[in-house]
Design an enzyme around this catalytic site. Structure first.
Site, short mmCIF file in Angstrom:
data_model
loop_
_atom_site.label_atom_id
_atom_site.label_comp_id
_atom_site.label_asym_id
_atom_site.label_seq_id
_atom_site.Cartn_x
_atom_site.Cartn_y
_atom_site.Cartn_z
CE LYS A 1 -4.38 -1.49 2.02
NZ LYS A 1 -5.34 -1.24 3.10
CE LYS B 1 -6.48 -7.96 -1.32
NZ LYS B 1 -6.52 -7.57 0.03
CE LYS C 1 -13.74 -2.94 0.75
NZ LYS C 1 -12.77 -2.76 1.81
P1 TYM Z 1 -11.02 -4.93 4.03
O1 TYM Z 1 -12.11 -3.95 4.02
O2 TYM Z 1 -9.87 -4.69 3.12
O3 TYM Z 1 -11.57 -6.37 3.73
C1 TYM Z 1 -12.66 -6.85 4.44
C2 TYM Z 1 -12.63 -8.35 4.50
O4 TYM Z 1 -12.69 -8.91 3.20
C3 TYM Z 1 -11.65 -9.87 3.04
N1 TYM Z 1 -11.22 -9.86 1.62
C4 TYM Z 1 -11.12 -10.96 0.88
N2 TYM Z 1 -11.39 -12.25 1.13
C5 TYM Z 1 -11.22 -13.14 0.11
N3 TYM Z 1 -10.79 -12.77 -1.13
C6 TYM Z 1 -10.52 -11.49 -1.43
N4 TYM Z 1 -10.13 -11.14 -2.64
C7 TYM Z 1 -10.68 -10.51 -0.39
N5 TYM Z 1 -10.52 -9.16 -0.34
C8 TYM Z 1 -10.85 -8.79 0.91
C9 TYM Z 1 -10.56 -9.43 3.99
O5 TYM Z 1 -9.71 -10.49 4.33
C10 TYM Z 1 -11.35 -8.91 5.15
O6 TYM Z 1 -11.72 -9.96 6.02
N6 TYM Z 1 -7.90 -5.02 7.92
C11 TYM Z 1 -9.28 -5.33 7.53
C12 TYM Z 1 -10.29 -4.45 8.25
C13 TYM Z 1 -10.23 -4.51 9.74
C14 TYM Z 1 -10.54 -5.64 10.54
C15 TYM Z 1 -10.39 -5.20 11.89
C16 TYM Z 1 -10.90 -6.95 10.25
C17 TYM Z 1 -9.93 -3.50 10.58
N7 TYM Z 1 -10.03 -3.90 11.86
C18 TYM Z 1 -10.60 -6.08 12.95
C19 TYM Z 1 -11.12 -7.82 11.32
C20 TYM Z 1 -10.96 -7.39 12.65
C21 TYM Z 1 -9.38 -5.18 6.04
O7 TYM Z 1 -8.40 -5.08 5.35
O8 TYM Z 1 -10.59 -5.03 5.55
#
Ligand code: TYM
Length: 331
Positions: free
Chosen positions: A111, A196, A199
């Site tokens: 990032k 991967k 978004k």
């Molecule tokens: P974020 O918003 O990037 O992603 C949210 C969730 O979606 C999953 N994900 C995927 N799973 C499978 N294949 C993909 N291509 C894919 N893209 C995204 C992510 O693994 C995630 O579970 N760091 C977290 C946000 C966060 C969080 C937390 C999560 C902040 N605090 C506490 C759990 C507990 C994240 O990047 O979200």
């Protein structure tokens, strides 16, 4: 009873990756555990966001949580910035973390590189992202955290920070376990299946969004990259595109790869893609219509107000323990 915590950033339209890797798996826990599901808007601002869009996306994501099947009577749904303990404990976690371990995080590295190329600077929040995530989870003494595979390193650092704090200041935090689904933990781009699904991908054909209309889903799957081998066969090395589509099929149909291979033996990719489109559309269309209904109803605000109050009540218990352990109090 188990305590579940997870969060999704309101940083763009949710993808099928977010659904299969995370949101879909939030639902079953609400019948067997105490659940806290957060809209992590403070994580979203670790990269520049348009304020109006961030505000809209925060509400939209709350509606999508509910449309996907979360029941506010069973699970606590809330916005991170409305529970101040997240930022407060986040700061304490930042102070327990080391620059070196943060700089080694792979998500930080990729990032940071992207931001530097795009804007000419690296926001400091990107480096301190993992301690804030640790705070999110530890505040609720979560036992399990349902997330996709890309969060593995963040989960490891969360446990490391919790252990370090407990060792130094006394047992305050429960060590959480990651919960990743068997299928769908890593959904790949439909155009570059070694990357991967994300978004923030600029190529619209690479990503299926949770709120795509059926005709858009159809076009995207039809255009999804496959290969010239012509067999529906799971082989990530040589058939990454087909293998990714098989993973999506499996996550929706519940069938394993062997069963899917048998179903399409000698049939090429056309029939397989058509069935896959039906599977996705059948499961996603009801979510889309519920989402549209919810967006027009005043219910959403009272759900989020109540969620923030419930989350705050719980978070403040752990936060008080943590400030006392660290000596961050007067009376
Ligand atoms: P974020 O918003 O990037 O992603 C949210 C969730 O979606 C999953 N994900 C995927 N799973 C499978 N294949 C993909 N291509 C894919 N893209 C995204 C992510 O693994 C995630 O579970 N760091 C977290 C946000 C966060 C969080 C937390 C999560 C902040 N605090 C506490 C759990 C507990 C994240 O990047 O979200």
């Amino acid at each position: 009873m188990d305590v579940i915590f997870s969060g999704i950033q309101p940083s763009g339209d949710l993808t099928l990756g977010n659904y299969l890797g995370a949101l879909k798996n939030f639902i079953p826990f609400q019948d067997k555990a105490e659940c806290f599901y957060c809209i992590v808007n403070q994580h979203a601002i670790t990269v520049p966001q348009d304020p109006k869009l961030l505000h809209e996306r925060t509400r939209n994501l709350a509606a999508l949580y509910i449309a996907a099947g979360l029941d506010p009577k069973k699970a606590t749904i809330f916005v991170q910035s409305e529970v101040p303990e997240h930022a407060l404990l986040g700061w304490m976690m930042i102070c327990s973390a080391y620059v070196g371990e943060m700089e080694r995080m792979t998500q930080y590295k990729s990032k940071a590189q992207k931001q530097e190329k795009k804007n000419g600077f690296i926001p400091l929040g990107l480096l301190t992202y993992p301690p804030l995530m640790a705070a999110d989870i530890l505040l609720y003494q979560a036992t399990f955290v349902p997330v996709g595979d890309d969060q593995r390193q963040h989960m490891e650092i969360t446990r490391d920070l919790a252990e370090r704090f407990n060792r130094k200041y006394g047992e305050v935090f429960t060590l959480p376990e990651m919960w990743a689904p068997e299928g769908g933990a890593r959904v790949m781009s439909l155009q570059e299946p070694t990357k991967k699904m994300s978004k923030s991908d600029d190529n619209e054909w690479a990503t299926i969004h949770m709120l795509d209309e059926p005709d858009v889903i159809t076009k995207k799957i039809k255009r999804a990259v496959t290969d010239s081998i012509g067999h529906v066969h799971y082989d990530k090395e040589n058939q990454p595109g087909v293998s990714n589509l098989m993973s999506i099929h499996s996550a929706f149909s519940g069938k394993n790869f062997e069963e899917i291979e048998k179903m399409y033996e000698g049939q090429g990719y056309g029939v397989f893609k058509k069935d896959l489109i039906d599977l996705i559309v059948d499961q996603m269309s009801p979510i889309l219509s519920r989402y549209k209904e919810l967006m027009g109803s005043p219910e959403l605000d009272s759900i989020l107000d109540e969620g923030a109050a419930k989350a705050h009540a719980r978070a403040s218990i752990t936060y008080n323990k943590a400030i006392h352990a660290m000596g961050l109090y007067r009376k």
